[in-house]
Design a protein around this motif. Structure first.
Motif, PDB file in Angstrom:
ATOM      1  N   UNK A   1     -65.213 -40.004 -12.178  1.00 14.19           N
ATOM      2  CA  UNK A   1     -64.378 -39.760 -11.455  1.00 14.19           C
ATOM      3  C   UNK A   1     -63.056 -40.786 -10.936  1.00 14.19           C
ATOM      4  N   UNK A   2     -62.916 -41.924 -12.295  1.00  6.97           N
ATOM      5  CA  UNK A   2     -62.311 -42.300 -12.781  1.00  6.97           C
ATOM      6  C   UNK A   2     -60.779 -41.683 -12.114  1.00  6.97           C
ATOM      7  N   UNK A   3     -59.926 -43.227 -11.969  1.00  3.21           N
ATOM      8  CA  UNK A   3     -58.298 -42.629 -11.515  1.00  3.21           C
ATOM      9  C   UNK A   3     -58.037 -43.475 -12.249  1.00  3.21           C
ATOM     10  N   UNK A   4     -55.973 -43.603 -12.498  1.00  2.00           N
ATOM     11  CA  UNK A   4     -55.553 -45.168 -12.714  1.00  2.00           C
ATOM     12  C   UNK A   4     -56.507 -45.776 -12.042  1.00  2.00           C
ATOM     13  N   UNK A   5     -56.173 -45.670 -10.851  1.00  3.95           N
ATOM     14  CA  UNK A   5     -55.935 -46.751  -9.880  1.00  3.95           C
ATOM     15  C   UNK A   5     -57.146 -47.471 -10.048  1.00  3.95           C
ATOM     16  N   UNK A   6     -58.518 -46.939 -10.697  1.00  3.61           N
ATOM     17  CA  UNK A   6     -59.798 -47.384 -10.167  1.00  3.61           C
ATOM     18  C   UNK A   6     -59.422 -48.408 -11.347  1.00  3.61           C
ATOM     19  N   UNK A   7     -59.049 -47.324 -12.896  1.00  2.00           N
ATOM     20  CA  UNK A   7     -59.410 -48.402 -14.080  1.00  2.00           C
ATOM     21  C   UNK A   7     -58.993 -49.319 -14.115  1.00  2.00           C
ATOM     22  N   UNK A   8     -57.469 -49.338 -13.451  1.00  2.00           N
ATOM     23  CA  UNK A   8     -56.306 -51.047 -13.597  1.00  2.00           C
ATOM     24  C   UNK A   8     -57.261 -51.733 -12.788  1.00  2.00           C
ATOM     25  N   UNK A   9     -58.018 -51.463 -11.475  1.00  2.00           N
ATOM     26  CA  UNK A   9     -58.909 -52.102 -11.471  1.00  2.00           C
ATOM     27  C   UNK A   9     -59.780 -52.679 -11.770  1.00  2.00           C
ATOM     28  N   UNK A  10     -60.500 -51.904 -12.231  1.00  2.00           N
ATOM     29  CA  UNK A  10     -61.744 -52.359 -13.403  1.00  2.00           C
ATOM     30  C   UNK A  10     -61.206 -53.667 -14.143  1.00  2.00           C
ATOM     31  N   UNK A  11     -59.743 -53.123 -15.074  1.00  2.00           N
ATOM     32  CA  UNK A  11     -59.559 -54.150 -16.137  1.00  2.00           C
ATOM     33  C   UNK A  11     -58.714 -55.025 -16.077  1.00  2.00           C
ATOM     34  N   UNK A  12     -58.759 -55.063 -14.213  1.00  2.00           N
ATOM     35  CA  UNK A  12     -57.649 -56.866 -13.700  1.00  2.00           C
ATOM     36  C   UNK A  12     -56.180 -56.022 -14.069  1.00  2.00           C
ATOM     37  N   UNK A  13     -55.660 -55.282 -14.275  1.00  2.00           N
ATOM     38  CA  UNK A  13     -54.626 -54.814 -14.408  1.00  2.00           C
ATOM     39  C   UNK A  13     -54.200 -54.751 -13.188  1.00  2.00           C
ATOM     40  N   UNK A  14     -53.262 -56.244 -12.323  1.00  2.00           N
ATOM     41  CA  UNK A  14     -52.481 -56.583 -11.688  1.00  2.00           C
ATOM     42  C   UNK A  14     -51.161 -55.701 -11.278  1.00  2.00           C
ATOM     43  N   UNK A  15     -50.579 -55.810 -12.254  1.00  2.00           N
ATOM     44  CA  UNK A  15     -49.029 -54.918 -12.612  1.00  2.00           C
ATOM     45  C   UNK A  15     -49.609 -53.933 -11.742  1.00  2.00           C
ATOM     46  N   UNK A  16     -50.297 -53.050 -12.730  1.00  2.00           N
ATOM     47  CA  UNK A  16     -50.603 -51.337 -12.672  1.00  2.00           C
ATOM     48  C   UNK A  16     -51.256 -51.475 -11.239  1.00  2.00           C
ATOM     49  N   UNK A  17     -51.608 -52.084 -10.672  1.00  2.00           N
ATOM     50  CA  UNK A  17     -52.551 -51.668  -9.762  1.00  2.00           C
ATOM     51  C   UNK A  17     -51.216 -51.547  -8.113  1.00  2.00           C
ATOM     52  N   UNK A  18     -50.115 -52.812  -8.461  1.00  2.00           N
ATOM     53  CA  UNK A  18     -48.839 -52.477  -8.097  1.00  2.00           C
ATOM     54  C   UNK A  18     -48.220 -51.413  -7.912  1.00  2.00           C
ATOM     55  N   UNK A  19     -47.699 -51.002  -9.023  1.00  4.91           N
ATOM     56  CA  UNK A  19     -47.326 -50.170  -9.312  1.00  4.91           C
ATOM     57  C   UNK A  19     -47.802 -48.901  -8.963  1.00  4.91           C
ATOM     58  N   UNK A  20     -48.976 -48.137  -9.100  1.00  3.33           N
ATOM     59  CA  UNK A  20     -49.900 -47.318  -8.556  1.00  3.33           C
ATOM     60  C   UNK A  20     -49.738 -47.491  -6.623  1.00  3.33           C
ATOM     61  N   UNK A  21     -50.079 -48.360  -6.449  1.00  2.00           N
ATOM     62  CA  UNK A  21     -49.924 -48.484  -4.531  1.00  2.00           C
ATOM     63  C   UNK A  21     -48.250 -48.086  -4.413  1.00  2.00           C
ATOM     64  N   UNK A  22     -47.930 -48.690  -4.924  1.00  2.00           N
ATOM     65  CA  UNK A  22     -46.211 -48.030  -4.160  1.00  2.00           C
ATOM     66  C   UNK A  22     -46.280 -47.059  -4.548  1.00  2.00           C
ATOM     67  N   UNK A  23     -46.404 -46.215  -5.672  1.00  2.19           N
ATOM     68  CA  UNK A  23     -46.388 -44.544  -6.012  1.00  2.19           C
ATOM     69  C   UNK A  23     -46.950 -44.272  -4.954  1.00  2.19           C
ATOM     70  N   UNK A  24     -48.208 -44.696  -4.450  1.00  2.00           N
ATOM     71  CA  UNK A  24     -49.245 -43.295  -3.842  1.00  2.00           C
ATOM     72  C   UNK A  24     -50.114 -43.282  -3.613  1.00  2.00           C
ATOM     73  N   UNK A  25     -50.711 -44.462  -4.517  1.00  2.00           N
ATOM     74  CA  UNK A  25     -52.403 -43.779  -5.308  1.00  2.00           C
ATOM     75  C   UNK A  25     -52.940 -44.175  -4.008  1.00  2.00           C
ATOM     76  N   UNK A  26     -54.872 -43.671  -3.609  1.00  2.00           N
ATOM     77  CA  UNK A  26     -55.393 -43.818  -2.784  1.00  2.00           C
ATOM     78  C   UNK A  26     -56.185 -44.772  -3.301  1.00  2.00           C
TER      79      UNK A  26
END
Length: 686
Positions: free
Chosen positions: A99-124
Motif C-alpha cells: 500500500x505504499x505510494x511514492x508520497x508515503x515513501x518520501x514522508x517515511x524517509x523524510x524527503x521534504x523536497x520530494x514531498x512538496x513536488x508530489x503534493x504539487x502534482x496532486x498526490x493524495x
C-alpha cells in the motif's frame, strides 16, 4: 549477478549501452524482481534511467513487493526522476503490495523536497495504505504519510504535511491509531517530544488508543519520561483514569514501574486510587517511597479485587462481558463501559452500540453526542411508551465529556440473525406467528401513545435471551399530529416485514423494501399472509385501528380455534337449516372454489355422515353445506359410530385445515365485510 544490472549499479553507462545494443533484455529481473531501471533509480543515475527508457524499459514493471521505479524514486527522494516518470505516464498515487505510494515513501524517509513536488502534482495527502479485505479485518493497512513522518521522527516533513498540505491530524489506520500513537512506536525517534507537542498543538485526539488499548498517557508512563507525562497531562481532554484493554491505568503502570515522580504527577491530576491493589504492588516491590505517596493520597490498605465468578445471562456476548466485568473501568454514574471494538455490538448513524453494565445489569449502550437531536427524540419516545412490554427495556442515561449514553436491556440477536441462525430445531409457523404478533403489539402501543417509529427494519427488531421480540431504536420516531397519517408509514413497513419473516429471509429487506406494493402482495403465496399484507399496505380509512383488527386475524389462530370458528359459523340457524334468502348464506355461497368439496372428504366418513340423515346425498356442494358438515361432524365425532374413523383421519381440526387451508380466511373475510363478527375469537383466546 546479471551483467546489465551490475553495469547499472556501477554507473558504467558505456557498458550499459553496449550490452543493450548486443541484445541484453532491458527488463531482466533478479529473483527479488529488481530490474536495471529499479537499480538505476536507486543509484539516482538520471542518464542511465533515460537511456533505459529509450531502449524500452518498462516504466510500470514491479518488483516482487509491487514497487515500481516511480515508487523507488520516492524512497530515494529524487525529484528529477519523479518528474521524468510522471512525464512518461506514471500514476502519482500508484502503490505497492503493502500500500505504499511514492508520497508515503518520501514522508517515511523524510524527503521534504520530494514531498512538496508530489503534493504539487496532486498526490493524495490523506490516502491510507491500501490492502486486501482480509488484511483489513486483521487491522492491517490504513497508515498515512503523516503517520510515517511521526513514527520516523521527521519533524520537518510532519510540519509541512500539517501546515501546508492539509494532512488530517486525526485520521486513523485500520486499527484505529492516529499519528500521535505512531510517534511512540519507534524507540529510535529522537524528536518524539517535539513531534508530540506539534501534533497536540494541531488538535490531535489525546485519548486515541494504540496496541492493547494503551492511551498516549499510558505510553508516556511506560517510557518513564516525566516531561512527556507532564506534556500529556497539561492537554485538555487527557483522561488520567482511562485504562488499556487489561484495565490498567497510567497510575497502576507507574506503580508497577516504581516511578514515584510520575505517580505523584498523576495523583496531583486526579488519578483514581481504586484502580487496583496499588499499595500491595508497591509493598511487593519494596518501594517505600511509593507506599508513603499512595498513603498520603488515600489509597486503600486492604484492596479486594472481585473474587466472585461472574456468569453472564447472555450467551451471545458471554466472553466480552466476562472480560469487561473483570477489569477496572472508571464509572460514568451507574455505567461501566469501554469504548473498544471488542465491545461494540452494532453501528448507528451517529455512533455505536456497546456492551456495558448499568447499575450492575448487562446493558446495550447507545452512544450519542450530548447535543444529539436524535438522542433526545429517542429518550422522549421511550419515556412516553415505557409500559409497552414489547419495547426493549430502557434503564436510563449517563453523560460524560460531551457524550450521552442511553442504556437498554441487552438482547441476543437481531431478527435477521434469528431467522437465519443455526438452531437445534427449525423455526415453525407458530414461531413466525409469535414474532409478528409481538411486533404488531409493539407498534400498536407506540401508536396508542401518539408515536410512530418511522424506521422499522430487521436490524431494529431484537430477540432477547428468552426468545422474546423487542422493538428498538426510536431515534427517528415522530410524535403523531391530529391527522395521524404517519401511522401509514409504519403499516407499510410492517407489511414488508411480514413478507420478510414468512419467507425466512429469502430476499433481503432492502430488496423487499424497494418493491412496489402490488409485487409484495403477489409474492404472498399463503392467503392468510396475503390478506394481512394487503391490509397493511392498503389500510383504508380505518388505518388507525388496523393493527388492533389484525391482532385477531386468522393467521394467529391455531387449528383448534380455526375448527371451532368454522363449527360456530356452521351452527348458524340459516346455515344449519338452509335459508337461501339469508344474506349470510348468499355471501358464503358466492364462490365456486369449494364446488367439489365432498370429493376431498374420506369416502367412509362421507358415507357415514350422509347415512346419518337417510339415503342419498344430504349435503350440497356449497360453502354453507361444507360448514354444516364440519359442524355436524364436530357434534357427533366422539360418538361410537365414528370412533373407528378417528385413527383414519386423526383430529378433525387438523384434518380440515389440511383439506381446506384457505376456508377460514374466506369465511372470515365474508363475515368481516358484513360486520358479522360475533363468531370471531378474541385476541386473548389465542
Amino acid at each position: 549477478m546479471n551483467p546489465l544490472i551490475q553495469a547499472v549499479q556501477e554507473g558504467n553507462i558505456e557498458l550499459v549501452l553496449e550490452l543493450l545494443e548486443r541484445g541484453d533484455d532491458v527488463n531482466v529481473q533478479e529473483e527479488s524482481g529488481w530490474t536495471p531501471l529499479h537499480n538505476a533509480v536507486e543509484e539516482g543515475n538520471l542518464d542511465i534511467v533515460q537511456l533505459l527508457l529509450e531502449k524500452g524499459a518498462d516504466l510500470h514493471i514491479k518488483k516482487k513487493n509491487g514497487a515500481t521505479p516511480f515508487i523507488v524514486a520516492g524512497i530515494v527522494g529524487n525529484v528529477k526522476l519523479l518528474e521524468l516518470f510522471l512525464s512518461k505516464g506514471a500514476n502519482i498515487n500508484e502503490y505497492d503490495n503493502h500500500g505504499f505510494t511514492a508520497f508515503m515513501e518520501a514522508a517515511f524517509y523524510g524527503h521534504v523536497d520530494a514531498l512538496k513536488f508530489l503534493y504539487e502534482k496532486g498526490a493524495q495527502v490523506n490516502l491510507g495504505r491500501q490492502t486486501s479485505e482480509e488484511q483489513k479485518k486483521l487491522g492491517k493497512g490504513g497508515t498515512t504519510a503523516l503517520m510515517d513522518a511521526a513514527e520516523q521522527g521527521h519533524l520537518d516533513a510532519l510540519k509541512i504535511l500539517l501546515t501546508t498540505m492539509g494532512a488530517d491530524v486525526n485520521v486513523c489506520d485500520n486499527k484505529g491509531r492516529n499519528a500521535l500513537i505512531y510517534s511512540f512506536k519507534n524507540p529510535q525517534n529522537k524528536k518524539v517530544k517535539e513531534i508530540i507537542c506539534f501534533l497536540l498543538d494541531h488538535g490531535v485526539d489525546v485519548n486515541v488508543r494504540g496496541e492493547k488499548g494503551k492511551t498516549p498517557l499510558i505510553l508516556s508512563v511506560e517510557m518513564e519520561d516525566v516531561e512527556l507525562v507532564q506534556i500529556m497531562l497539561k492537554r485538555d481532554g487527557t483522561d488520567v483514569n482511562e485504562t488499556d484493554k487489561d484495565g490498567n491505568t497510567a497510575l497502576l503502570v507507574a506503580v508497577e514501574k516504581k516511578h514515584v515522580d510520575i505517580a505523584q504527577l498523576l495523583c496531583e491530576n486526579g488519578a483514581h486510587l481504586d484502580c487496583g491493589d496499588l499499595i500491595g504492588i508497591a509493598q511487593r516491590k519494596y518501594d517505600r517511597k511509593m507506599i508513603k505517596l499512595l498513603r498520603e493520597y488515600g489509597a486503600s490498605e486492604n484492596f479486594h479485587s472481585p473474587c466472585k465468578v461472574y456468569e453472564p445471562n447472555s450467551q451471545r456476548w458471554r466472553d466480552p462481558l466476562i472480560h469487561l466485568s473483570s477489569i477496572y473501568r472508571p464509572m460514568i454514574g451507574k455505567l461501566k463501559i469501554f469504548i473498544q471494538e471488542e465491545y461494540r455490538i452494532a453501528e448507528t448513524s451517529e455512533g455505536g452500540v456497546y456492551l456495558g453494565f448499568y447499575d450492575g445489569k448487562e446493558a446495550a449502550v447507545k452512544r450519542f453526542s450530548e447535543d444529539s437531536q436524535r438522542a433526545q427524540q429517542e429518550i422522549t419516545c421511550i419515556n412516553h411508551c415505557r409500559m409497552n412490554r414489547n419495547l426493549v427495556v430502557f434503564y436510563g442515561t449517563e453523560s460524560q465529556k460531551d457524550c450521552l449514553y442511553l442504556c437498554f436491556a441487552l438482547c441476543e440477536r437481531t431478527l435477521e440473525e434469528h431467522l437465519t441462525g443455526q438452531r437445534e430445531a427449525p423455526l415453525q409457523e407458530k414461531d413466525f406467528q409469535n414474532i409478528l404478533k409481538s411486533l404488531f403489539k409493539a407498534v400498536q402501543e407506540l401508536h396508542r401513545n401518539n408515536y410512530t417509529h418511522q424506521d422499522l427494519h430487521p436490524g431494529n427488531i431484537l430477540i432477547d435471551s428468552k426468545n422474546e421480540v423487542c422493538l428498538v431504536d426510536f431515534d427517528k420516531s415522530e410524535q403523531l399530529d391530529e391527522s395521524r397519517q404517519k401511522i401509514k408509514d409504519d403499516l407499510k413497513a410492517l407489511g414488508r416485514l411480514v413478507l420478510y419473516v414468512v419467507q425466512k429471509r429469502k430476499n433481503t429487506f432492502e430488496e423487499i423494501k424497494a418493491q412496489r406494493d402490488t409485487k409484495i402482495i403477489n409474492a404472498c403465496k399463503n392467503k392468510d399472509i396475503k390478506d394481512i399484507v394487503q391490509n397493511l399496505l392498503n389500510p383504508g380509512e380505518e388505518f388507525q385501528n388496523r393493527l388492533n383488527d389484525l391482532l385477531s386475524h386468522p393467521f394467529f389462530w391455531n387449528c383448534e380455534i380455526r375448527y371451532r370458528f368454522l363449527r360456530d359459523v356452521g351452527n348458524e340457524s340459516d346455515i344449519k337449516k338452509p335459508n337461501f334468502q339469508s344474506k349470510i348464506l348468499q355471501e358464503l355461497n358466492q364462490t365456486t372454489a369449494y364446488k367439489h368439496w365432498q370429493e376431498k372428504i374420506d369416502k367412509d366418513l362421507m358415507k357415514k355422515m350422509n347415512d346419518f340423515y337417510g339415503k342419498g346425498k344430504y349435503y350440497r356442494e356449497t360453502v354453507g353445506d361444507l360448514l354444516k358438515f364440519i359442524r355436524n361432524l364436530g357434534e357427533h365425532f366422539e360418538e361410537d359410530p365414528y370412533k373407528n374413523l378417528k385413527s383414519k383421519i386423526g383430529e378433525p381440526s387438523q384434518y380440515f385445515q389440511n383439506l381446506f387451508p384457505n376456508l377460514v380466511i374466506y369465511v372470515y373475510n365474508k363475515l368481516r365485510n358484513m360486520n358479522y363478527t360475533k363468531h370471531f375469537p378474541s385476541a386473548n383466546s389465542f
